[in-house]
Write an enzyme that holds these catalytic residues in place. Structure first.
Site, short mmCIF file in Angstrom:
data_model
loop_
_atom_site.label_atom_id
_atom_site.label_comp_id
_atom_site.label_asym_id
_atom_site.label_seq_id
_atom_site.Cartn_x
_atom_site.Cartn_y
_atom_site.Cartn_z
N ASP A 84 0.82 -1.21 0.00
CA ASP A 84 0.00 0.00 0.00
C ASP A 84 0.85 1.26 0.00
OD1 ASP A 84 -2.70 -0.49 -0.11
OD2 ASP A 84 -2.97 -0.63 2.06
N GLU A 181 -13.95 -1.87 -1.90
CA GLU A 181 -14.24 -2.09 -0.47
C GLU A 181 -15.61 -1.53 -0.11
OE1 GLU A 181 -11.10 -0.93 2.18
OE2 GLU A 181 -12.33 -1.23 3.98
O1 KIV Z 1 -4.84 -1.74 4.02
C1 KIV Z 1 -5.49 -2.78 3.90
O2 KIV Z 1 -5.29 -3.75 4.61
C2 KIV Z 1 -6.54 -2.82 2.90
C3 KIV Z 1 -7.60 -3.85 3.10
C4 KIV Z 1 -8.68 -3.30 3.96
C5 KIV Z 1 -8.12 -4.35 1.82
O3 KIV Z 1 -6.57 -2.04 2.00
#
Ligand code: KIV
Length: 266
Positions: A84, A181
């Site tokens: 991320d 989501e």
């Molecule tokens: O950051 C994360 O773990 C996510 C999940 C909620 C899909 O984006």
């Protein structure tokens, strides 16, 4: 498990076989999950909540995600690693390129960023630079203060149409995957059918091309004591974490998870 690549994942969508994804933050769980057949490990910025104890993902830094990505890479045996981009680390395209470089060098195979149409230019530049990108649509937790809480998105028909259009535009910009989501199940299915790239859902019903859950949630661990309705505790009835991970893989692949009660209506 043979090494999972983007081509493998695209092939699974074409075959109609569900893709299994799970968040993961360390080497031991990376080994356990990949050995259980989890095809994608997400080093999510949820690490700020489940590991660091914050009440949102906003305090997470690129350094945090890079550190946990490197840990996951060491334990992983073949899964595709997605990292991320945290809050405010991709506000401009130049910043997105710089932050992404750190995550890819730490061991990510793909980066994920939250938003919709405004992401198109950054997705195009990242893709041109050899980085597969996943766009996270719907409930985007980094925008919790704009959204007014962690709420289901896309119930209003106008917003629903915007989300379908954003999915198509981001695919055209080069996105290789979408994560949706907390959307009504019919809308998430419509998005999955509107694009050729795999769409992974969380709280988005059974009509997406794959599923993701937060590791701690599916093992029944919660700091707050609140569990979202889309979560199932896969440790229930199992005698080990390894069997719980295998049960999750089997339930997603076999279509037993998510059930109707895990989804949201329009
Ligand atoms: O950051 C994360 O773990 C996510 C999940 C909620 C899909 O984006």
């Amino acid at each position: 498990m043979p090494n999972i690549t983007l081509t493998t994942l695209q092939g699974l969508k074409q075959l109609g076989e569900k893709i299994v994804m799970l968040t993961c933050y360390d080497a031991t769980f990376a080994q356990a999950a990949s050995a259980a057949g989890v095809e994608m490990l997400l080093v999510g910025d949820t690490l700020g909540m489940v590991l660091h104890g914050h009440d949102s993902t906003l305090p997470v830094e690129v350094d945090d995600v890079a550190y946990h990505t490197a840990c996951v890479k060491r334990g992983n045996t073949g899964a595709f690693i997605v990292a991320d981009l945290p809050f405010m680390s991709y506000a401009t395209t130049e910043q997105a390129l710089q932050s992404t470089g750190r995550l890819m060098k730490a061991g990510a195979h793909m980066v994920k960023l939250e938003g919709d149409l405004w992401l198109a230019e950054s997705i195009r530049r990242l893709t041109e630079n050899g980085v597969p990108v996943c766009a996270h649509l719907g409930l985007t937790p980094q925008s919790v203060n704009v959204l007014g809480g962690f709420k289901v998105q896309g119930r209003d028909p106008v917003r629903a149409r915007q989300l379908v259009e954003a999915a198509i535009t981001l695919e055209e910009a080069g996105a290789a995957m979408l994560l949706v989501e907390c959307l009504p199940s019919p809308l998430a299915e419509q998005i999955s059918q509107a694009v050729r790239i795999p769409v992974i859902g969380i709280g988005a019903g059974a009509g997406t091309d794959g599923q993701v859950l937060v590791l701690h949630d599916m093992l029944g661990l919660s700091l707050t004591g609140r569990t979202p309705k889309f979560v199932r505790n896969f440790l229930t009835g199992q005698d080990s974490i390894q069997s719980a991970l295998q049960a999750y893989v089997a339930a997603v692949k076999g279509g037993a998870f998510p059930a109707v009660e895990h989804g949201y209506s329009t």
